[in-house]
Enzyme design. Structure first.
Site, PDB file in Angstrom:
ATOM      1  N   ARG A  86       0.851  -1.200   0.000  1.00 58.94           N
ATOM      2  CA  ARG A  86       0.000   0.000   0.000  1.00 58.94           C
ATOM      3  C   ARG A  86       0.880   1.241   0.000  1.00 58.94           C
ATOM      4  O   ARG A  86       0.611   2.230  -0.670  1.00 58.94           O
ATOM      5  CB  ARG A  86      -0.966   0.008   1.194  1.00 58.94           C
ATOM      6  CG  ARG A  86      -1.708   1.340   1.347  1.00 58.94           C
ATOM      7  CD  ARG A  86      -3.039   1.265   2.092  1.00 58.94           C
ATOM      8  NE  ARG A  86      -3.009   0.441   3.271  1.00 58.94           N
ATOM      9  CZ  ARG A  86      -2.449   0.765   4.455  1.00 58.94           C
ATOM     10  NH1 ARG A  86      -1.881   1.947   4.622  1.00 58.94           N
ATOM     11  NH2 ARG A  86      -2.478  -0.071   5.472  1.00 58.94           N
ATOM     12  N   TYR A 138     -15.735  17.059 -15.476  1.00 58.64           N
ATOM     13  CA  TYR A 138     -16.077  15.632 -15.629  1.00 58.64           C
ATOM     14  C   TYR A 138     -17.121  15.250 -14.557  1.00 58.64           C
ATOM     15  O   TYR A 138     -16.958  15.588 -13.380  1.00 58.64           O
ATOM     16  CB  TYR A 138     -14.802  14.800 -15.480  1.00 58.64           C
ATOM     17  CG  TYR A 138     -15.055  13.323 -15.444  1.00 58.64           C
ATOM     18  CD1 TYR A 138     -15.377  12.628 -16.600  1.00 58.64           C
ATOM     19  CD2 TYR A 138     -14.982  12.614 -14.246  1.00 58.64           C
ATOM     20  CE1 TYR A 138     -15.624  11.266 -16.573  1.00 58.64           C
ATOM     21  CE2 TYR A 138     -15.219  11.246 -14.209  1.00 58.64           C
ATOM     22  CZ  TYR A 138     -15.541  10.581 -15.377  1.00 58.64           C
ATOM     23  OH  TYR A 138     -15.778   9.236 -15.347  1.00 58.64           O
ATOM     24  N   ASP A 210      -6.885  18.432 -14.579  1.00 56.04           N
ATOM     25  CA  ASP A 210      -7.173  17.092 -15.091  1.00 56.04           C
ATOM     26  C   ASP A 210      -6.715  17.076 -16.549  1.00 56.04           C
ATOM     27  O   ASP A 210      -7.296  17.736 -17.405  1.00 56.04           O
ATOM     28  CB  ASP A 210      -8.678  16.812 -14.972  1.00 56.04           C
ATOM     29  CG  ASP A 210      -9.056  15.408 -15.437  1.00 56.04           C
ATOM     30  OD1 ASP A 210      -8.314  14.812 -16.243  1.00 56.04           O
ATOM     31  OD2 ASP A 210     -10.115  14.908 -15.002  1.00 56.04           O
ATOM     32  N   LYS A 235      -7.814   5.933 -19.722  1.00 58.29           N
ATOM     33  CA  LYS A 235      -8.118   6.442 -21.050  1.00 58.29           C
ATOM     34  C   LYS A 235      -6.878   6.341 -21.961  1.00 58.29           C
ATOM     35  O   LYS A 235      -6.435   5.257 -22.243  1.00 58.29           O
ATOM     36  CB  LYS A 235      -8.660   7.871 -20.932  1.00 58.29           C
ATOM     37  CG  LYS A 235      -9.709   8.047 -19.797  1.00 58.29           C
ATOM     38  CD  LYS A 235     -10.983   7.275 -20.033  1.00 58.29           C
ATOM     39  CE  LYS A 235     -11.922   7.233 -18.825  1.00 58.29           C
ATOM     40  NZ  LYS A 235     -12.282   8.484 -18.241  1.00 58.29           N
TER      41      LYS A 235
HETATM   42  C1  LIG Z   1     -12.720   8.970 -17.029  1.00 58.83           C
HETATM   43  C2  LIG Z   1     -12.344  10.301 -16.490  1.00 58.83           C
HETATM   44  C3  LIG Z   1     -12.118  10.497 -15.110  1.00 58.83           C
HETATM   45  C4  LIG Z   1     -12.330   9.394 -14.110  1.00 58.83           C
HETATM   46  O1  LIG Z   1     -11.429   8.347 -14.267  1.00 58.83           O
HETATM   47  P1  LIG Z   1     -11.762   6.809 -13.899  1.00 58.83           P
HETATM   48  O2  LIG Z   1     -10.509   6.108 -14.280  1.00 58.83           O
HETATM   49  O3  LIG Z   1     -12.962   6.400 -14.666  1.00 58.83           O
HETATM   50  O4  LIG Z   1     -12.020   6.779 -12.429  1.00 58.83           O
HETATM   51  C5  LIG Z   1     -11.731  11.761 -14.701  1.00 58.83           C
HETATM   52  N1  LIG Z   1     -11.573  12.773 -15.571  1.00 58.83           N
HETATM   53  C6  LIG Z   1     -11.794  12.630 -16.882  1.00 58.83           C
HETATM   54  C7  LIG Z   1     -11.617  13.801 -17.787  1.00 58.83           C
HETATM   55  C8  LIG Z   1     -12.192  11.399 -17.392  1.00 58.83           C
HETATM   56  O5  LIG Z   1     -12.421  11.258 -18.701  1.00 58.83           O
END
Ligand SMILES: *Cc1c(COP(=O)(O)O)cnc(C)c1O
Length: 417
Positions: A86, A138, A210, A235
């Site tokens: 962890r 998001y 982000d 992603k």
């Molecule tokens: C998918 C996404 C998230 C969240 O990520 P997860 O891996 O699904 O928890 C946050 N910000 C953006 C812009 C995203 O496309």
């Protein structure tokens, strides 16, 4: 090199030997080059200090599928790098150092999902703190701030960050953080990151960006003034729709120390296999993104000409209101686009008829993905609020994959007509 000891308390033979050898020469050459800043970003995806397993010389990082590590010394005199997974794991460390190098930050941290990364970063704030975020943030990030963290006393103001002045106007005495995304989801609106991050710095706010849609290959928010960059590595970084993962990078080591405390105590960490999948995905980011981006440009231009399409949102189109700002802060428009059909029926038909793009949530995979924001990312938002933001029943979001552009266009054409 971390100490790897056998159960007898003696170092494993190979590792013992290796610890007396100079590091593999290729490794040291690469580090020198890196430190000199000679390498371009494409090479950096491959050569970032983790091209070899330090223990064996294997080409690539090993999956250290372990929860715990042998404690060499109980007196507390000798420290060891790895203790319990962890707190830290060698596979995770490789990914964490890789993303820190790619984003140009001091420290990187890996999490079990993008939301775990975002939630852990927001966990740096305290009860009574106020955070400013984009109105088209998001959906999941909005939910965690507006529900979970609200119960813990976080105050949230959503503003249209397309105009940086809206941020200045929203700052209050208890404002402690600014959260940004550019391009935004699902309308690909552009925020002037440098201007907004400048306002945050002046006001002494913790700034968080982000960077999921762009990845460090196209945009590096720390260079534009951000304190923390967060990612859904699910992603483009993972890139194959096969892993849920998240990352965060801090500009300074001090901030990294604070985030490490959250990561280690909150414990939303990824397992070694998932970590390894992201490490592997990152190696091909350049070829995937370059191809996906070139296809996205062609698809966006084609959509503009379609009789059943009323709007196309893609920062690579000259008529995009944020095209110029986007060009000034990133090296490409990326592979995300969205469009509106004339009628809701046309949008719904599109999802049921498409064959090449998967009708699914998520983005950034090798396959094109068509998502329906009103029923997916923004389903938790009140319909009136969605309407106000332009997230309508006619809006289709596409993450362009690696299919040939001609095939995608032919498929979209039959689905739209
Ligand atoms: C998918 C996404 C998230 C969240 O990520 P997860 O891996 O699904 O928890 C946050 N910000 C953006 C812009 C995203 O496309």
């Amino acid at each position: 090199m971390g100490g790897f000891y056998t159960a007898s308390g003696r170092p494993g033979k190979l590792i013992f030997l290796l610890s007396f050898l100079p590091p593999f020469p290729i490794l040291s050459i690469l580090y020198t080059r890196l430190n000199g800043g000679i390498m371009n970003k494409g090479s950096l995806l491959i050569h970032n200090g983790h091209e070899l397993d330090p223990a064996t010389g294997a080409l690539g990082v090993t999956v250290y599928q372990t929860s715990t590590f042998y404690r060499k010394d109980m007196t507390g005199k000798q420290t060891q790098e790895f203790d319990y997974s962890r707190g830290g794991n060698p596979t995770r460390k490789a990914l964490e150092e890789t993303i820190a190098i790619l984003e140009g930050g001091a420290k990187g941290y890996a999490f079990g999902s993008g939301m775990a990364a975002i939630s852990s970063v927001i966990g740096l704030l305290a009860t009574g703190d106020h955070i400013i975020a984009p109105q088209d943030i998001y959906g999941g990030s909005w939910v965690i701030m507006d529900t979970f963290y609200k119960r813990w006393g976080l105050e949230l103001t959503l503003v249209d960050t397309a105009d940086p002045e809206n941020i200045r106007k929203a700052i209050k005495p208890n404002t402690k953080a600014l959260y940004l995304e550019s391009p935004s989801n699902p309308l690909l609106k552009i925020t002037d990151l440098k201007a907004c991050l400048g306002i945050a710095r002046e006001a002494g706010l913790l700034s968080i960006v982000d960077n999921t849609f762009m990845t460090p290959y196209l945009q590096r928010p720390i260079e534009l003034g951000a304190d923390v960059v967060v990612h859904s590595a699910t992603k483009f970084l993972g890139g194959h729709s096969d892993v849920i993962s998240g990352l965060a990078v801090t500009k300074t080591a001090e901030l990294g120390q604070r985030l490490y405390a959250v990561q280690n105590s909150f414990g939303a960490v990824p397992g070694p296999w998932d970590t390894w999948l992201v490490i592997r995905g990152i190696k091909t980011l350049k070829v995937r993104l370059e191809t996906q981006q070139a296809t996205a440009k062609r698809v966006a231009e084609w959509l503009l000409t379609h009789k059943n399409v009323t709007n196309v949102y893609y920062p690579g189109l000259e008529n995009h209101p944020g095209a110029e700002v986007h060009r000034s802060q990133s090296s490409g428009p990326g592979a995300m686009l969205s469009f509106k059909t004339k009628t809701t029926e046309q949008a719904l038909n599109f999802y049921s008829r498409i064959k090449l793009a998967a009708a699914a949530p998520s983005l950034g995979g090798v396959e094109s993905i068509a998502s329906y924001p009103v029923k997916m990312s923004h389903v938790a938002m009140a319909p009136a609020e969605r309407e106000r933001l332009g997230i309508t029943d006619t809006l289709v979001r596409i993450a362009i994959g690696l299919e040939d552009a001609d095939d995608l266009i032919a498929d979209f054409d039959q689905a739209l007509s």
